[in-house]
Design an enzyme around this catalytic site. Structure first.
Site, PDB file in Angstrom:
ATOM      1  N   ASP A  17      24.439  -7.191  45.984  1.00 22.17           N
ATOM      2  CA  ASP A  17      23.930  -5.812  46.054  1.00 22.17           C
ATOM      3  C   ASP A  17      22.910  -5.727  47.187  1.00 22.17           C
ATOM      4  OD1 ASP A  17      22.830  -3.464  43.500  1.00 22.17           O
ATOM      5  OD2 ASP A  17      22.436  -3.429  45.644  1.00 22.17           O
ATOM      6  N   ASP A 112      27.329  -0.227  47.874  1.00 25.88           N
ATOM      7  CA  ASP A 112      26.598  -1.422  48.324  1.00 25.88           C
ATOM      8  C   ASP A 112      26.664  -2.587  47.345  1.00 25.88           C
ATOM      9  OD1 ASP A 112      24.791  -0.668  46.310  1.00 25.88           O
ATOM     10  OD2 ASP A 112      23.071  -1.320  47.509  1.00 25.88           O
ATOM     11  N   GLU A 113      27.663  -2.583  46.486  1.00 26.54           N
ATOM     12  CA  GLU A 113      27.629  -3.574  45.413  1.00 26.54           C
ATOM     13  C   GLU A 113      29.042  -4.004  45.030  1.00 26.54           C
ATOM     14  OE1 GLU A 113      25.925  -3.126  40.944  1.00 26.54           O
ATOM     15  OE2 GLU A 113      26.101  -1.282  42.074  1.00 26.54           O
TER      16      GLU A 113
HETATM   17  P1  TTP Z   1      21.238   1.000  44.744  1.00 28.12           P
HETATM   18  O1  TTP Z   1      21.887  -0.330  45.025  1.00 28.12           O
HETATM   19  O2  TTP Z   1      21.042   1.403  43.328  1.00 28.12           O
HETATM   20  O3  TTP Z   1      19.810   1.060  45.429  1.00 28.12           O
HETATM   21  P2  TTP Z   1      19.316   0.441  46.805  1.00 28.12           P
HETATM   22  O4  TTP Z   1      20.357  -0.390  47.469  1.00 28.12           O
HETATM   23  O5  TTP Z   1      18.771   1.541  47.649  1.00 28.12           O
HETATM   24  O6  TTP Z   1      18.099  -0.449  46.361  1.00 28.12           O
HETATM   25  P3  TTP Z   1      18.137  -1.842  45.568  1.00 28.12           P
HETATM   26  O7  TTP Z   1      19.570  -2.208  45.328  1.00 28.12           O
HETATM   27  O8  TTP Z   1      17.439  -2.810  46.461  1.00 28.12           O
HETATM   28  O9  TTP Z   1      17.376  -1.582  44.314  1.00 28.12           O
HETATM   29  O10 TTP Z   1      22.063   2.147  45.447  1.00 28.12           O
HETATM   30  C1  TTP Z   1      22.723   1.964  46.696  1.00 28.12           C
HETATM   31  C2  TTP Z   1      22.616   3.211  47.527  1.00 28.12           C
HETATM   32  O11 TTP Z   1      23.176   4.307  46.816  1.00 28.12           O
HETATM   33  C3  TTP Z   1      21.204   3.611  47.848  1.00 28.12           C
HETATM   34  O12 TTP Z   1      20.703   2.952  49.014  1.00 28.12           O
HETATM   35  C4  TTP Z   1      21.303   5.099  48.013  1.00 28.12           C
HETATM   36  C5  TTP Z   1      22.447   5.498  47.100  1.00 28.12           C
HETATM   37  N1  TTP Z   1      21.882   6.102  45.866  1.00 28.12           N
HETATM   38  C6  TTP Z   1      21.763   7.483  45.804  1.00 28.12           C
HETATM   39  O13 TTP Z   1      22.145   8.200  46.737  1.00 28.12           O
HETATM   40  N2  TTP Z   1      21.190   8.047  44.691  1.00 28.12           N
HETATM   41  C7  TTP Z   1      20.738   7.294  43.641  1.00 28.12           C
HETATM   42  O14 TTP Z   1      20.206   7.847  42.645  1.00 28.12           O
HETATM   43  C8  TTP Z   1      20.879   5.866  43.718  1.00 28.12           C
HETATM   44  C9  TTP Z   1      20.385   4.999  42.589  1.00 28.12           C
HETATM   45  C10 TTP Z   1      21.455   5.325  44.851  1.00 28.12           C
HETATM   46 MG    MG Z   2      21.417  -1.841  46.391  1.00 25.83          MG
END
Ligand code: TTP
Ligand code: MG
Length: 404
Positions: A17, A112-113
């Protein structure tokens, strides 16, 4: 050396992720933003929400889904940026291409995961830990992005491993350490425990995962139904779900928070048609059909409702747009004004391949919806998404919200 206990259960599941994904891409594109609080979501004077923010901004309490205005109050010196979706999609594609070098057993969960099951790649690439470290290094070196990697013997624990060590994490949870590691964690770490279930477990005096581990089998299922069985198993480190390649998405959605509340039903329908065209374009790109259409609305008093309709599987702009506008018509009668509207498409399944000759099968009746959609996809791909649309999506630009 692989830390996993290969004699018990093989730690072949890797969860990856990216860290603060959208914000990290922005920091990469503009190095002057590195080390600074960056909030992605739009103008803080607009009424949108934070998509994500850099870890520098998180230390001020800013987080995803928070109103942008609140983020600015918490961190007034943060840099606010609009959402540049295409840029992130391109980075996402590159990251998944690196992962795919190590196994075809890849299940993409979001932009992203992903999970990988590297059990059958070990003779080629070495240990799961070695593969995880290589992916992490390559993402950093080739793409200049940080990714957290978790490794374990099932999906739940692999994902937990990557989350626990964020940002820039790398963690292995071995079979013989899982129970002790889980014991002190709040129940919210169990897959599927959100706010509502968290409160339900609280009422039962179950605050930590260890509290659930200690319950006799069947007790929690008696109290809260079938999810109780799932939580009890997860608490004991049991998760039989396999990594399922190709099951890339469960749903696809689009929503907007308006600059000013609106009750203009024609405008709302235009927007839904526009969202339908955009989402259906993505379905077609990925060879998917949807069979659940959900419209969500949030009133100006923040109360929200969502209404769904099941349809026979399809991905036509027209079909989905009509279903969405019908749902809106039934659910909303013009009061109170709305601050948000969204459309999501669920139950995504592979679309049947085009049959030879079907392009011209409808000659006498004129071109069918699918044919029109495909022609428009081709034009959009070459000249951009704005150059062509069906008549039912063409009035929306007049009212275009700032964050679209
Ligand atoms: P996440 O993987 O949940 O968040 P992140 O990568 O920004 O941070 P981390 O993993 O380090 O905690 O989500 C991936 C992307 O999805 C994030 O960069 C932006 C998008 N996203 C949204 O648009 N709205 C949201 O509510 C969430 C949680 C994520
Ligand atoms: Mg992330």
């Amino acid at each position: 050396m692989d830390n996993c206990n290969l004699t018990a259960e093989t730690c072949s599941i890797i969860h990856c992720d990216l860290d603060a994904f959208y914000a990290s891409v922005e920091q990469r594109e503009n190095p002057s933003l590195q080390g600074k609080p960056v909030v992605v979501g739009g103008d803080p004077r607009s009424r949108g929400v934070v998509a994500t923010c850099s870890y520098e901004a998180r230390s001020y309490g800013v987080k995803s889904a928070m109103p942008l205005a609140q983020a600015q109050r918490l961190c007034p010196h943060a840099v606010f940026l609009p959402v540049a979706r295409q840029r992130y999609q391109e980075a996402s594609r590159q990251v998944f291409a690196i992962m795919a070098d190590y196994t075809p057993m890849m299940e993409i969960l979001s932009i992203d995961e992903a999970f990988l099951d590297v059990a059958s790649s070990l003779s080629l690439f070495g240990t799961p830990e070695g593969i995880g470290r290589t992916i992490k290094k390559r993402v950093e070196k080739e793409l200049n992005l940080k990714i957290s990697v978790g490794i374990s013997y099932n999906k739940f624990l692999a994902k937990l491993a990557s989350q626990l060590d964020k940002p820039d994490g790398f963690r292995v949870i071995k079979a013989d350490e899982a129970l002790a590691l889980l014991r002190p964690l709040p129940v919210q770490h169990l897959w599927g425990v959100g706010e509502k279930t968290g409160r339900e477990l609280d009422r039962l005096g179950l605050y930590h995962i260890g509290d659930i581990q200690d319950l006799p089998e069947g007790w929690l299922a008696d109290k809260i139904g079938s999810a109780g069985k799932l939580f009890w198993e997860l608490a004991r480190g049991i998760d039989p779900r396999p990594v399922t390649p190709g099951r890339q998405r469960k749903s696809l959605g689009r929503e907007v928070t308006f600059a000013a509340d609106t009750a203009d039903i024609n405008y709302l329908k235009d927007l839904l048609n526009r969202f339908a065209a955009e989402l259906c374009g993505k379905l077609r790109q990925n060879g998917l059909d949807t069979s659940t259409v959900t419209v969500k609305i949030k009133y100006n008093n923040f109360a929200a409702i969502s209404r769904s309709r099941t349809i026979s599987p399809g991905n036509s702009d027209m079909l989905i747009g009509e279903t969405a506008t019908d749902i809106l018509q039934d659910a909303y009668h013009g009061y109170p004004p709305l601050r948000l509207i969204g459309l999501s498409l669920g139950r995504l399944t592979p679309a049947p391949a085009l049959e030879q000759g079907s392009l011209f099968a409808n000659d006498s009746a004129g071109p069918d919806d699918n044919e029109i959609d495909r022609v428009m996809d081709g034009i959009r791909q070459r000249f951009g998404s704005e150059v062509i649309g069906r008549a039912n999506t063409l009035t929306w630009k007049k009212h275009r919200p700032p964050n679209l």
